[in-house]
Design a protein around this motif. Sequence first.
Motif, PDB file in Angstrom:
ATOM      1  N   GLU A 105       0.810  -1.212   0.000  1.00  0.00           N
ATOM      2  CA  GLU A 105       0.000   0.000   0.000  1.00  0.00           C
ATOM      3  C   GLU A 105       0.854   1.278   0.000  1.00  0.00           C
ATOM      4  N   CYS A 106       2.103   1.183   0.416  1.00  0.00           N
ATOM      5  CA  CYS A 106       2.934   2.373   0.659  1.00  0.00           C
ATOM      6  C   CYS A 106       3.228   3.210  -0.592  1.00  0.00           C
ATOM      7  N   PRO A 107       3.558   2.621  -1.751  1.00  0.00           N
ATOM      8  CA  PRO A 107       3.956   3.447  -2.892  1.00  0.00           C
ATOM      9  C   PRO A 107       2.915   4.453  -3.358  1.00  0.00           C
ATOM     10  N   ALA A 108       1.642   4.241  -3.042  1.00  0.00           N
ATOM     11  CA  ALA A 108       0.602   5.185  -3.477  1.00  0.00           C
ATOM     12  C   ALA A 108       0.814   6.580  -2.905  1.00  0.00           C
ATOM     13  N   ALA A 109       1.581   6.671  -1.827  1.00  0.00           N
ATOM     14  CA  ALA A 109       1.776   7.965  -1.166  1.00  0.00           C
ATOM     15  C   ALA A 109       2.637   8.921  -1.975  1.00  0.00           C
ATOM     16  N   VAL A 110       3.388   8.433  -2.965  1.00  0.00           N
ATOM     17  CA  VAL A 110       4.318   9.321  -3.674  1.00  0.00           C
ATOM     18  C   VAL A 110       3.591  10.443  -4.416  1.00  0.00           C
ATOM     19  N   ALA A 111       2.342  10.238  -4.763  1.00  0.00           N
ATOM     20  CA  ALA A 111       1.593  11.281  -5.476  1.00  0.00           C
ATOM     21  C   ALA A 111       1.445  12.540  -4.630  1.00  0.00           C
ATOM     22  N   SER A 112       1.532  12.403  -3.320  1.00  0.00           N
ATOM     23  CA  SER A 112       1.350  13.563  -2.445  1.00  0.00           C
ATOM     24  C   SER A 112       2.435  14.615  -2.650  1.00  0.00           C
ATOM     25  N   ALA A 113       3.609  14.221  -3.140  1.00  0.00           N
ATOM     26  CA  ALA A 113       4.704  15.177  -3.325  1.00  0.00           C
ATOM     27  C   ALA A 113       4.318  16.297  -4.287  1.00  0.00           C
ATOM     28  N   ARG A 114       3.458  15.994  -5.255  1.00  0.00           N
ATOM     29  CA  ARG A 114       3.115  16.991  -6.262  1.00  0.00           C
ATOM     30  C   ARG A 114       2.239  18.118  -5.707  1.00  0.00           C
ATOM     31  N   ARG A 115       1.762  17.968  -4.501  1.00  0.00           N
ATOM     32  CA  ARG A 115       1.034  19.063  -3.851  1.00  0.00           C
ATOM     33  C   ARG A 115       1.947  20.264  -3.596  1.00  0.00           C
ATOM     34  N   LEU A 116       3.265  20.046  -3.641  1.00  0.00           N
ATOM     35  CA  LEU A 116       4.198  21.140  -3.385  1.00  0.00           C
ATOM     36  C   LEU A 116       4.428  22.021  -4.606  1.00  0.00           C
ATOM     37  N   ILE A 117       3.975  21.619  -5.770  1.00  0.00           N
ATOM     38  CA  ILE A 117       4.182  22.439  -6.973  1.00  0.00           C
ATOM     39  C   ILE A 117       3.511  23.800  -6.779  1.00  0.00           C
ATOM     40  N   GLY A 118       4.283  24.840  -7.058  1.00  0.00           N
ATOM     41  CA  GLY A 118       3.800  26.197  -6.890  1.00  0.00           C
ATOM     42  C   GLY A 118       4.037  26.779  -5.513  1.00  0.00           C
ATOM     43  N   ARG A 119       4.464  25.960  -4.560  1.00  0.00           N
ATOM     44  CA  ARG A 119       4.710  26.438  -3.205  1.00  0.00           C
ATOM     45  C   ARG A 119       6.198  26.769  -3.026  1.00  0.00           C
ATOM     46  N   SER A 120       6.492  27.542  -1.981  1.00  0.00           N
ATOM     47  CA  SER A 120       7.867  27.930  -1.681  1.00  0.00           C
ATOM     48  C   SER A 120       8.485  26.959  -0.676  1.00  0.00           C
ATOM     49  N   LEU A 121       9.728  26.568  -0.947  1.00  0.00           N
ATOM     50  CA  LEU A 121      10.426  25.694  -0.017  1.00  0.00           C
ATOM     51  C   LEU A 121      10.752  26.410   1.286  1.00  0.00           C
ATOM     52  N   ALA A 122      10.683  27.728   1.294  1.00  0.00           N
ATOM     53  CA  ALA A 122      10.933  28.460   2.533  1.00  0.00           C
ATOM     54  C   ALA A 122       9.916  28.100   3.609  1.00  0.00           C
TER      55      ALA A 122
END
Length: 336
Positions: free
Chosen positions: A281-298
Motif C-alpha cells: 500500500e505504501c507506494p501510493a503515497a508518492v503522489a502527495s509530493a506533487r502538492r508542493l508544486i507552486g509552493r515555496s520551499l521556505a
Amino acid sequence: MTTHPIALHPRRGTHDPLPTSPPRVPGSVRRTASVEAVRPDGLRGRVILTGRGRDLVTGADGVGRVAGSAGFTMEVGYLTSRTVDTITSDPEIPGLDGLRGAVAGPGFRARLNEIAPAERDARSLLYLLLDDVPGAALVSGYAIIAGGERVKAQRVARHPAADQCAGWASDATIMLEINSGGNTPVPTGPVSPPLSDDADPIAWHELPDLPPHGMRRHRRLDVAPSSDGLLTVDQHFRDMHVSGEGRATVLHEYEVHARVEPGTWRVVDIEAVPRVLPWVECPAAVASARRLIGRSLADVRTEVREEFRGTSTCTHLNDQLRSLADVVSIADLMPT
C-alpha cells in the motif's frame, strides 16, 4: 556484513534500492546526513543515537571542498519512556542540554525549536540532524522486532496509528494482520547496496560499519544549477538495518527530484520515486509530493507538517519533503 537472501514478506512493497550515489555535478552542493542507532546493552537496553553530516561544494573543475560539518551524540532510554538522557553536539548550541528529559518522539521538535530557533531559521546542518531524531528513534524500534523481541499488539478495530499514513490504513496489510492475528507484521527489505563509491571517496561523509542490530538513516541532497536558470534538486533517503547475523537490508528508501526557482524557492516541478517500502500500500503515497508544486520551499517544513496527513501520505516521505527546506540555505554555498 553478510548479504545472503532472506525470506521476504508476500505483501512487501517496492524493492528497488539505488545501486550507488550518483556522480557529483560540477558547480553543485551536496549535503549528506546520517543518524545511526545502536544498542550496546542489547535489544532492550538504551539506544545511542549518533548524527553526522557534511556540506560539500563541487567546483566547476569537479574538485570537492568541505564547506561545513556537524554532529551530535544522544543517549535515549528507549523501552522506559524514550526520553533523552544525555546529549552533546558539534558545533555546540547554547542551552541544548534543555533537551534532556524530552521524549525522542512527539513534542521533541517543538522543544528543539524553543531551544535553537536560530538553527531552525538558518536551516543548518545540525538542525537537520536533530530534527531527524524523532523519526530515527521511532524506526530504530524495528531492530527489536527484527531481532525476535516481538510485542503483542492489541487486536482492535481502531489502532491508535490507524489511517495516519498509507501503510497504516485501516484496510492495509499492517492493520489486517493485527486484527487477524494480534501481531504487527515484520517488514522485510532487500540487501542494502553501498552508498559510497570507490571512484569518488568523498561522495559521502564517514559512514562507519554498523554493529548487529544497528540502524542508520541516510539523507543526501544535491543542488545544482541548470541552463534555464532553475535549480535542479536530487534528494535521496534510506533507512538501513543490520541483523544479528550481520545482514544489511533496506527498510525505507525514496528519491525526490525537483526543479526550483532560486530566490522565490518556488517548486516548478517535483516527483517522488519509491525505491524500497515495507508494504504494497505504501507506494501510493508518492503522489502527495506533487502538492508542493507552486509552493515555496521556505515554508515547506510548516506546510507539510500541518497539511500532509492521512492515508494519501507517508510519514517518511513527509520528513523527506520537509527537509527540502535546506535547499534555501545550501544554495548559497554554490560556487559562482
